[in-house]
Design a protein around this motif. Structure first.
Motif, PDB file in Angstrom:
ATOM      1  N   VAL A 122      -1.711   1.779  -6.254  1.00 54.07           N
ATOM      2  CA  VAL A 122      -2.612   1.823  -5.201  1.00 54.07           C
ATOM      3  C   VAL A 122      -3.188   3.016  -4.583  1.00 54.07           C
ATOM      4  O   VAL A 122      -4.373   2.909  -3.784  1.00 54.07           O
ATOM      5  CB  VAL A 122      -1.584   1.354  -3.945  1.00 54.07           C
ATOM      6  N   ASP A 123      -2.758   4.173  -4.792  1.00 56.07           N
ATOM      7  CA  ASP A 123      -3.515   5.380  -4.760  1.00 56.07           C
ATOM      8  C   ASP A 123      -4.426   5.831  -5.563  1.00 56.07           C
ATOM      9  O   ASP A 123      -4.116   6.287  -7.008  1.00 56.07           O
ATOM     10  CB  ASP A 123      -2.365   6.472  -4.597  1.00 56.07           C
ATOM     11  N   LYS A 128      -5.159  -7.188  -7.194  1.00 56.66           N
ATOM     12  CA  LYS A 128      -5.791  -5.703  -6.997  1.00 56.66           C
ATOM     13  C   LYS A 128      -5.097  -4.744  -8.076  1.00 56.66           C
ATOM     14  O   LYS A 128      -5.698  -3.847  -8.395  1.00 56.66           O
ATOM     15  CB  LYS A 128      -5.269  -5.196  -5.514  1.00 56.66           C
ATOM     16  N   GLN A 151       0.912  -1.085   0.033  1.00 54.34           N
ATOM     17  CA  GLN A 151       0.015  -0.038  -0.066  1.00 54.34           C
ATOM     18  C   GLN A 151       0.955   1.388  -0.127  1.00 54.34           C
ATOM     19  O   GLN A 151       0.438   2.425  -0.440  1.00 54.34           O
ATOM     20  CB  GLN A 151      -1.010  -0.036   1.192  1.00 54.34           C
ATOM     21  N   GLU A 152       2.335   1.151   0.550  1.00 57.46           N
ATOM     22  CA  GLU A 152       3.098   2.059   0.498  1.00 57.46           C
ATOM     23  C   GLU A 152       3.883   2.262  -0.563  1.00 57.46           C
ATOM     24  O   GLU A 152       4.878   3.260  -0.351  1.00 57.46           O
ATOM     25  CB  GLU A 152       3.514   2.325   1.907  1.00 57.46           C
TER      26      GLU A 152
END
Lengths: 424, 424, 424, 424
Positions: free
Chosen positions: D143-144, D188, A362-363
């Motif tokens: 992811v962002d 994802k 996620q980072e």
């Protein structure tokens, strides 16, 4: 040859002190060690009947001795493996190499050894003596409807054998394809194959699955009619909900990212089964984990991630099978090494800190992502795998015990030095 | 079955008008057309005795009919090819598949067909019935000196057979290697192999050459002890002036630049022979020119450049052989297609404007370099190749005539439908 | 930014209890643990000056921050790595990216950080501003003698810089080759290159080595003039005793057996140096051990076997360097991970039971050979590597400490967010 | 620089006699020669705006001179190509490299040169100056959500530019993927990418198509989020009827059978476009037909078979574009060679005797299948392609005329020696 439980216990007793020392150390760093052990105990890998004899290449075959001469002896061999490692509780049969003359007898024999019947395998890549039409130019893809029909009927017959034995899935691997440009009309070959598969699909019992296996090349050297996961998925989607893709580790072009394929097939709900082996060049069919153990771990990591995301049961919701060829090793030793490599990769994948990995992803903390995976991979999980075996009543060190017992020497005494098992 | 000269002449007569039209057009753009034709007529490609039957893979073999049942019939088949295309004037034998019981008889038979005996081939990649020691773990690399000795003696025996037949070279292809990490000590395997080759080398007659063939993988799937041109060259240099590297088109890793290898081996004076075939994935052994005809042309272009630079004779200073496996085609038809593809590539390479190419290279005019090569490659040289055949008394269109004559049907009548030639 | 010894000791103190527990367990199974630790402490991997900045591809580059702006800052970065892991005690410079304006100052600075100067690297694959002649069509292979001369002079200048700094080797990586068939005369390109290398060789100081690096493809996409180990060895043999082959892990065709190449080069006494990285497709230049850690171990296993057989010193008799590109990770973190992976593979290779392996090889006990290798590979050697660091005064867990210290954040503060280090 | 029609006619006049001789011969063997010529005249290949300058690799770039400095000059260059070969009547723009400040002016300029605007290309594989968020870790997969949104908006902006220019399709090539195991959650990443593509899809005008291009590797070296045809097809099917797969010849794993992929995508009605180039190792972006011309022919053969089966128009129902990088050739010369190679392959494919091929396939007459294909491939079709040019008012020999006119020298005079076109 049979190994009784008692001799295993005795053997384990001699190993126990050292094992405990190692296990205690290993367990001390695992969060839910009991959960991990239970999963390791539940996990079973099917042994294909044709892997019990010495394999070869087109250039030659160098048989060993004591190979099983009958289906009964094949079951005995798998039983022996299962007794040793507690993780080989299924056998996968190949028709016509393993036609059971008396299904209920065979079923009972398998049950005695604690074995169930995994996916049935059909064979339309060879001509059998007395066969009406030849598969020289393919089977389900064939331009002649009569050949396709013969292939379909063979597959239906295989299903029937499977039903009698309590199997619940059919693996269709087609060698269909072409060796020269122009030989095939690709589209018609696909359509013929689809039509044939649909006829087999129609004959599947309610609770059965059909696995459509793909392969990039060999024995056809220009095109394969089920050549990659994309093609297999096309067939599976057109066939219906009982049809799935089956992944064999050795059936890809050089450098393919198999773990991504696995993830996407799980995403689509269409991964059905898995054939384990290892390879450097093509479908080399080497011992699992002998060439690229990290890739095996990465694949398991994706399998668990994807199965967990769908709430699937690791042990039962995919078909797990070894599919290798034992050209220079004792087949039983090779299989023991393969199952051990699978269990190690599975255990390592179970140790991956999923939360930490997801957070690092996620980072975009790529270095940390790698650390999380390698933390699990670099851990020596062999004591965990051994403990699971111990609890299952199997041998702490199966290969070592196999040698101490002189199993091969005994099999040669029983069966002779010049036996040749059916298979490639 | 024999084809007499007269029937060929008759056949050619019917084709002559159309041929002349095409030939005249083609010849009009060629500078030294007579020189080119002479070179095409001189160029002969050896046919290996094992290529006359239907080949297969480890998965199966689908025999055709009318395959040669004896060495005599193999010679007859090659004679037939040579009669048809005028470019197959040599046969390459394999021991023990082709042990001649009466060498002078066999030699005379070959001479009747206008054939000479090309390189002899030994076999230490299979165990023969009654063989004392097994090659399961290699032959010349073997850890056991006795096995190495057996392999050496076999090769010396092959030389003796060759001497009796008038051959003057030995091709050593070793399948030696390993399928698993750790199996071999690479250095010792190399040293053992070198020592064995040295013993064979010592037995070579004065005028003989030894060809050390390399292969990247298969049947061993981790390492090969003569695995690439670099290794083969190491052996050849350590052996001495009679030892050369042999290049087989299918024996490389994916994407290898074979034409560069050929050029460098010629530079080193160590290219000895060539095995033609084609492939997409590995050692697929497909018909020459069926997959990558441009690569074949580029290889010929380097062969000619390098041979001309050393003043070598195209026809006689390298060993030219087809080495393919005919799994889905009639072997004789396949060989006719292969020889045709070779002659086309050779003719195109002869048409390359070497001066213009050298000038463009000197100016780094890359686009022009490409134009020069493609000018030759895009030219339809089939009429030139056909004219060379016509002048040699062979058929203008060999494959077409083969079919008109119903050669295969006749061979099946003579030899039966279920014959299986020795070979893979 | 500097890290002082005291802060490392403090950090280690906090880790010590857990480390001791792990180390004691690991050490208990190692025969000569002190010998292993000493070897781990002696082993140093050079860091190339161009690896300290963010790398990119032809499609783009996404710089991080705090990259070194000068040679001094590069030395500072390597010093920092070495302080953290005790295993990066050398730096490898690239000319013209790192021309030292004051060699004695630079030398002194490096010495302060405990660093020596590893192999010097020349650059004839790019044109520099103000350069007289272009390398567009190659450098040492160039058809124009003047271009070759320029390349030779550049290399001699690089040697001179190296002498001033105390280096003792020159790595020559040539991107020379061709992107299209016909562009080059392969033989003349080889001969030109050889002639150029000979001129550089003649300028080598007495105690210097020259490393001839090979690469299969990129930036040329048809042929490379030093394309594989066979070609590199040809050059090295023709050049003389100071010339060696250098192996970069990413410079091979798909599926190449690099460990065998390493073994044979050692056999020939011609392996000189090693560039570590990892890759899946081509020269991907990923973190060492991130894709194929087992292959890395196998390579180390062959390195040790071959070096020991020749009585070579692991630490000093080959040039060890990382050569990777850090596109999506912090370069310093990436390098810490790479060195860790190298040390792990080295430690595992040290644990291989050589006697048992040799015995199993002698008996063709292939399964046992595999067991011996995997026994070492599956062992968790991280505590041994950490202990070696501890004894060397470095950090038990370098990457973790790097993050705790917020090194990158500090470097950004010092140097700015938008710095871009010289390199690719 | 402009070439007027009259000078071309004059040039052709000088070539006419020899051309006629060759054309008459070639035409004499073609059944429907007028039909073939018409198809050749109709067929147009788009030129990407970024192919007009010298390309490079991550190692360096060696610019030529006279490169276009503006969109106007790029259009001029393509106009010049089109004037020369009559087959380059479209240009494909890349945003932000080619943002038109005045669309109607640009549109009029293109029309003057007889050019239409082919597919628009977006760029989310680089960061542009002033860009809010970075694509370092992907764009549509990110992811962002904010990064994904930025990428979507960029694509919508590209569509808007395209609408203004009269284009009707958008090509989305994503470099999204990962360079290390663990970096991405594959599922994802797929889902994020799909969601982003859906948002772009929603913004497509009624008559527009979206092409989803796939690539196996580079610039990401572990996984690509649109990595193969199977993945691209998954996206296209989930997106809807306006979404198609785009095939770039260089974007596959080694040995992939691209012609089969093409055939199956046509079967599924999901092949949308094609990027031509050639390669030996990876995405080498070499001149079309310079490495594997037979593969190019086989691909065209499948394209025609599949398009004809669906009643598609060869010229208009697929998007045809060159996508290559000109590192060592004059870009315009390279493009002339590429278009010529495409036209030759197309002409050869038009000559395939489809009926004979289908009949041979139906009889499994593999040798005959090969003969039919090779009959077409071995035919020298250059006179047919030249005749089509002649009739279209273009030059009989475009490259030769380009050199006679000293186009490059003139462009350098006009634009300078040190211009660098936007692009890679």
């Amino acid at each position: 040859m049979q190994i009784n439980k008692h001799s295993i216990q005795e053997y384990n007793q001699g190993q126990l002190q050292e094992h405990s020392r190692r296990y205690d150390f290993a367990a001390s760093s695992v969060k839910d060690v009991e959960g991990v052990l239970q999963k390791l105990m539940d996990f079973q890998v099917a042994i294909p009947s044709w892997a019990l004899g010495t394999g070869g290449t087109r250039f030659g075959r160098f048989p060993g001795g004591g190979e099983p001469r009958s289906l009964e002896e094949k079951i005995e061999d798998v039983g022996l493996l299962h007794r040793l490692n507690g993780a080989s509780g299924a056998i996968s049969l190949h028709i016509p190499w393993d036609i059971p003359t008396n299904a209920s007898h065979i079923k009972a024999l398998a049950a005695q050894h604690g074995l169930r019947f995994d996916a049935m395998n059909s064979n339309t890549f060879q001509d059998q003596p007395g066969q009406g039409l030849s598969y020289k130019f393919g089977s389900m893809q064939h331009v002649d409807k009569a050949v396709r029909r013969q292939a379909v009927e063979h597959n239906i017959e295989v299903i029937e054998h499977g039903v009698a034995l309590g199997s619940d899935s059919l693996t269709v691997w087609l060698s269909d394809g072409s060796s020269f440009p122009g030989q095939l009309n690709f589209r018609k070959a696909f359509e013929n194959t689809l039509e044939s598969l649909q006829e087999v699909y129609a004959a599947l019992p309610e609770n059965w699955k059909m696995f459509v296996e793909y392969k990039a090349f060999e024995p056809n050297f220009y095109s394969m009619t089920v050549g990659d996961w994309g093609q297999s998925l096309l067939y599976a989607n057109k066939l219906g909900p009982k049809a799935y893709t089956l992944v064999d580790l050795g059936h890809h072009l050089p450098n393919a990212n198999i773990e991504q394929i696995v993830s996407l097939l799980l995403m689509e709900g269409k991964l059905g089964g898995f054939h384990f082996n290892d390879s450097k060049y093509g479908d080399d069919d080497l011992t699992v984990g002998s060439i690229k153990p990290y890739q095996l771990f990465l694949i398991f990591s994706e399998l668990l991630e994807g199965m967990d995301a769908r709430g699937m049961n690791h042990a039962t919701d995919l078909g797990w099978m070894i599919d290798a060829s034992h050209n220079v090793k004792d087949p039983l030793e090779d299989l023991l090494q393969s199952v051990e490599a699978i269990m190690i990769a599975y255990a390592q994948a179970l140790l991956v800190d999923r939360k930490a990995l997801a957070a690092a992803q996620q980072e975009n903390d790529v270095a940390r992502c790698q650390e999380v995976l390698q933390e699990a991979y670099r851990t020596d999980v062999r004591p965990l795998v051994a403990e699971a075996r111990l609890r299952a009543g199997a041998a702490l060190r199966p290969l070592q015990f196999f040698r101490e017992l002189k199993v091969r020497e005994n099999l040669i005494k029983e069966r002779g030095r010049k036996t040749v098992a059916t298979g490639l």
